[in-house]
Scaffold this motif. Structure first.
Motif, mmCIF file in Angstrom:
data_model
loop_
_atom_site.group_PDB
_atom_site.id
_atom_site.type_symbol
_atom_site.label_atom_id
_atom_site.label_comp_id
_atom_site.label_asym_id
_atom_site.label_seq_id
_atom_site.Cartn_x
_atom_site.Cartn_y
_atom_site.Cartn_z
ATOM 1 N N VAL A 104 0.844 -1.197 0.000
ATOM 2 C CA VAL A 104 0.000 0.000 0.000
ATOM 3 C C VAL A 104 0.884 1.255 0.000
ATOM 4 N N PRO A 105 0.634 2.184 -0.907
ATOM 5 C CA PRO A 105 1.480 3.384 -0.976
ATOM 6 C C PRO A 105 1.400 4.213 0.316
ATOM 7 N N VAL A 106 2.551 4.564 0.857
ATOM 8 C CA VAL A 106 2.651 5.431 2.034
ATOM 9 C C VAL A 106 3.709 6.484 1.740
ATOM 10 N N ALA A 107 3.303 7.732 1.728
ATOM 11 C CA ALA A 107 4.251 8.812 1.459
ATOM 12 C C ALA A 107 5.226 8.966 2.621
ATOM 13 N N ASP A 108 6.493 9.158 2.301
ATOM 14 C CA ASP A 108 7.530 9.386 3.305
ATOM 15 C C ASP A 108 7.552 8.283 4.354
ATOM 16 N N ASP A 109 7.533 7.036 3.888
ATOM 17 C CA ASP A 109 7.553 5.866 4.792
ATOM 18 C C ASP A 109 8.881 5.831 5.545
ATOM 19 N N GLN A 110 8.808 5.914 6.866
ATOM 20 C CA GLN A 110 10.003 5.898 7.704
ATOM 21 C C GLN A 110 10.380 4.490 8.174
ATOM 22 N N GLY A 111 9.613 3.505 7.722
ATOM 23 C CA GLY A 111 9.963 2.121 8.051
ATOM 24 C C GLY A 111 9.505 1.666 9.418
ATOM 25 N N LYS A 112 8.490 2.332 9.995
ATOM 26 C CA LYS A 112 7.946 1.901 11.288
ATOM 27 C C LYS A 112 6.666 1.124 11.025
ATOM 28 N N TRP A 113 6.779 -0.209 11.058
ATOM 29 C CA TRP A 113 5.651 -1.088 10.787
ATOM 30 C C TRP A 113 5.220 -1.784 12.073
ATOM 31 N N ALA A 114 3.937 -2.197 12.121
ATOM 32 C CA ALA A 114 3.440 -2.895 13.298
ATOM 33 C C ALA A 114 2.448 -3.978 12.909
ATOM 34 N N ASP A 125 17.339 -10.122 13.480
ATOM 35 C CA ASP A 125 16.670 -9.389 14.551
ATOM 36 C C ASP A 125 16.711 -7.877 14.364
ATOM 37 N N ARG A 126 17.485 -7.408 13.381
ATOM 38 C CA ARG A 126 17.457 -5.972 13.081
ATOM 39 C C ARG A 126 16.109 -5.555 12.512
ATOM 40 N N ALA A 127 15.313 -6.528 12.073
ATOM 41 C CA ALA A 127 14.070 -6.224 11.361
ATOM 42 C C ALA A 127 12.835 -6.309 12.236
ATOM 43 N N TRP A 128 12.972 -6.657 13.508
ATOM 44 C CA TRP A 128 11.758 -6.815 14.313
ATOM 45 C C TRP A 128 11.995 -6.605 15.800
ATOM 46 N N THR A 129 10.897 -6.282 16.483
ATOM 47 C CA THR A 129 10.841 -6.167 17.936
ATOM 48 C C THR A 129 9.555 -6.858 18.381
ATOM 49 N N LEU A 130 9.602 -7.563 19.502
ATOM 50 C CA LEU A 130 8.424 -8.265 20.001
ATOM 51 C C LEU A 130 7.961 -7.631 21.311
ATOM 52 N N TYR A 139 7.231 -3.966 14.454
ATOM 53 C CA TYR A 139 6.910 -3.987 15.875
ATOM 54 C C TYR A 139 5.781 -5.011 16.032
ATOM 55 N N ALA A 140 6.115 -6.216 16.473
ATOM 56 C CA ALA A 140 5.133 -7.295 16.580
ATOM 57 C C ALA A 140 4.579 -7.359 18.002
ATOM 58 N N ASN A 141 3.261 -7.351 18.111
ATOM 59 C CA ASN A 141 2.608 -7.374 19.418
ATOM 60 C C ASN A 141 1.689 -8.585 19.534
ATOM 61 N N GLU A 142 1.704 -9.227 20.703
ATOM 62 C CA GLU A 142 0.807 -10.344 20.964
ATOM 63 C C GLU A 142 0.422 -10.327 22.438
ATOM 64 N N VAL A 143 -0.878 -10.461 22.709
ATOM 65 C CA VAL A 143 -1.367 -10.335 24.080
ATOM 66 C C VAL A 143 -1.149 -11.597 24.903
#
Length: 500
Positions: free
Chosen positions: A287-297, A343-348, A322-326
């Motif tokens: 999906v097009p996102v203008a000025d994407d800073q690379g913060k995904w969740a 691991d440079r590509a994700w955080t849990l 940024y992966a979240n799980e309850v």
């Protein structure tokens, strides 16, 4: 008095063979139990775990196949028997209700599950009647006891007196409502038939396709594979007989067998994942996102399939997920899945996705919120799910779905995108949820999700009758996949832009 019942002066029956001449099993009762037909025993154990312990069939059965050391042929038989009995449970219970002299709820649950397995063999498998009867009675004798074996034998003999079509005609004739007729023939609760038929109509498809959809839900799903971009390869799977996927790149359909023996599956760079779920991850990245800073969740990342694919795609674009799980347990699965990606590509994060907005100053560029749902779109893969869900679940989940979608939008920066997805086509979990949120907020617009799906999919994937997008009155489109049309789970997705 019959001659058989006559006893002489010493109390012995006349004409009874001497003990030394009578045939006896050389096996002790414990040995008879261990030597039960391994395939049917495995199917029975799976059914007991599902119905007695609320286990998931697609998780417990593979474990039992390995535990019981079934060969390929027995594993295939056990899988067909167990999953088939789970899928068709409603219909077989209706048949058994005509053959048992008491309400089914009064039967021992172990006996009822054995009867379901016997009925499935008699009415839906290429098993001779005598073999189905003998093997099921033997299973009951070995696993439950001699007493119930007689009952099971008598009931299954009544089941065998009519063909499958004769039973279905009889069951349909007893119903006056068309939805219930469809439900008993194709083994779906009537409320699910109603919901699926409405979803077809609302997505622009003929509601007459309901029969094709119900039939597809009762057929085993093909196993889809994905190679994580830049990390995995499907070459070995294709060499072993798998076929290239027809919906998305880096995918394949397995030729069968133990897919976990395919190179890459053990280290996670090749994964089992429905092609519809693969498309969701690729649409989010497209999906097009203008000025994407690379913060995904990924707000609802468990058990980790989409998260691992998203993280691999993010790594290729110098982004971070940024992966979240309850749930703690599901978070462990997410961490395991993400372990294949640098691991440079994700955080849990482990926590409630509804609490994220206050923790993320500046907001995300892209957010996937694949919300908890009834799972009505994955009934092929979760055969027991159709009997566990109720209309009350839809209402309860609806509140959570709205809250999670609102939280995702709150955590997204202006100009960023939220992709809302569910593995259910129920309009109360798809169209209604999104419509309520878009109506209530002034900072949200619907994007052309169909166009993003066509870019993310293989060429021609949505041509002709395979069209998947739905136009919204507010502008933009959503996408609804269907098992009987696209060969995937019935995934729904819609991309929303945060405008302010």
């Amino acid at each position: 008095m019959s001659e058989r019942g006559y006893r002489n002066a010493k109390g012995h029956e006349r004409n009874r063979r001497a003990q030394k001449d009578r045939p006896f099993s050389a096996q002790a009762p414990g040995q008879r139990r261990r030597l039960s037909d391994p395939a049917r025993l495995t199917a029975y154990q799976a059914l007991r775990a599902v119905n007695g312990e609320d286990a998931y069939g697609n998780l417990v059965l593979p474990h039992l196949v390995r535990k019981n050391r079934l060969d390929k042929r027995d594993a295939a038989f056990a899988t067909e028997l167990a999953y088939g009995a789970m899928r068709r449970q409603g219909t077989w219970d209706a048949v058994l209700g005509h053959c048992v002299d008491r309400p089914l709820k009064d039967l021992d649950p172990q006996v009822l599950d054995a009867l379901r397995l016997g009925a499935h063999q008699l009415l839906a498998m290429r098993v001779p009647d005598h073999a189905a009867l003998d093997a099921t009675v033997g299973l009951v004798r070995g696993e439950i006891g001699q007493g119930p074996a007689g009952l099971v034998n008598a009931v299954l003999r009544k089941v065998a007196r009519q063909s499958t079509e004769e039973w279905l005609d009889q069951l349909e004739a007893a119903e006056s409502d068309d939805l219930r007729k469809l439900g008993v023939r194709y083994s779906h609760p009537a409320w699910e038939v109603r919901a699926l038929r409405r979803a077809l109509r609302m997505s622009g498809r003929p509601q007459e396709e309901i029969v094709d959809l119900l039939e597809t839900n009762n057929a085993p799903a093909r196993v889809h594979l994905v190679a994580l971009p830049g990390l995995g390869s499907l070459a070995a799977a294709l060499d072993a007989g798998a076929t290239p996927g027809t919906l998305v790149a880096d995918s394949a359909e397995s030729a069968g067998g133990d897919v976990h023996r395919i190179p890459g599956t053990r280290d996670g760079t090749v994964r089992v994942q429905d092609a519809g779920s693969q498309l969701v991850a690729r649409v989010m990245a497209d999906v097009p996102v203008a000025d994407d800073q690379g913060k995904w969740a990924d707000f609802c990342a468990g058990p980790g399939g989409k998260a691992s694919l998203l993280a691999a795609l993010a790594d290729q674009q110098d982004a971070r997920l940024y992966a979240n799980e309850v749930s703690d347990h599901r978070a462990d699965l997410v961490e395991q899945a993400l372990g294949a990606v640098p691991d440079r590509a994700w955080t849990l994060r482990v926590g409630d996705g509804r609490d994220i907005p206050g923790e993320m100053p500046g907001g995300f560029d892209r957010v996937l919120v694949d919300v908890p749902c009834t799972g009505l779109g994955a009934l092929r893969r979760r055969p027991e799910a159709r009997w566990r869900r109720t209309p009350a679940d839809v209402a309860e989940l609806g509140s959570l779905q709205r809250e999670l979608l609102s939280a995702a939008l709150d955590s997204t920066r202006p100009g960023g995108v939220v992709l809302y997805a569910t593995c259910s086509p129920h309009t109360a979990e798809t169209l209604d949820v999104v419509s309520d949120i878009v109506t209530a907020r002034e900072d949200t617009e619907i994007l052309d999700t169909g166009e993003s799906a066509r870019r993310a999919a293989l060429p021609g994937a949505f041509e002709g009758d395979r069209r998947a997008d739905l136009e919204w009155p507010e502008g933009g489109t959503s996408v609804q996949l269907w098992p009987h049309v696209h060969g995937t789970d019935a995934m729904f997705m819609i991309a929303l832009r945060k405008t302010a």
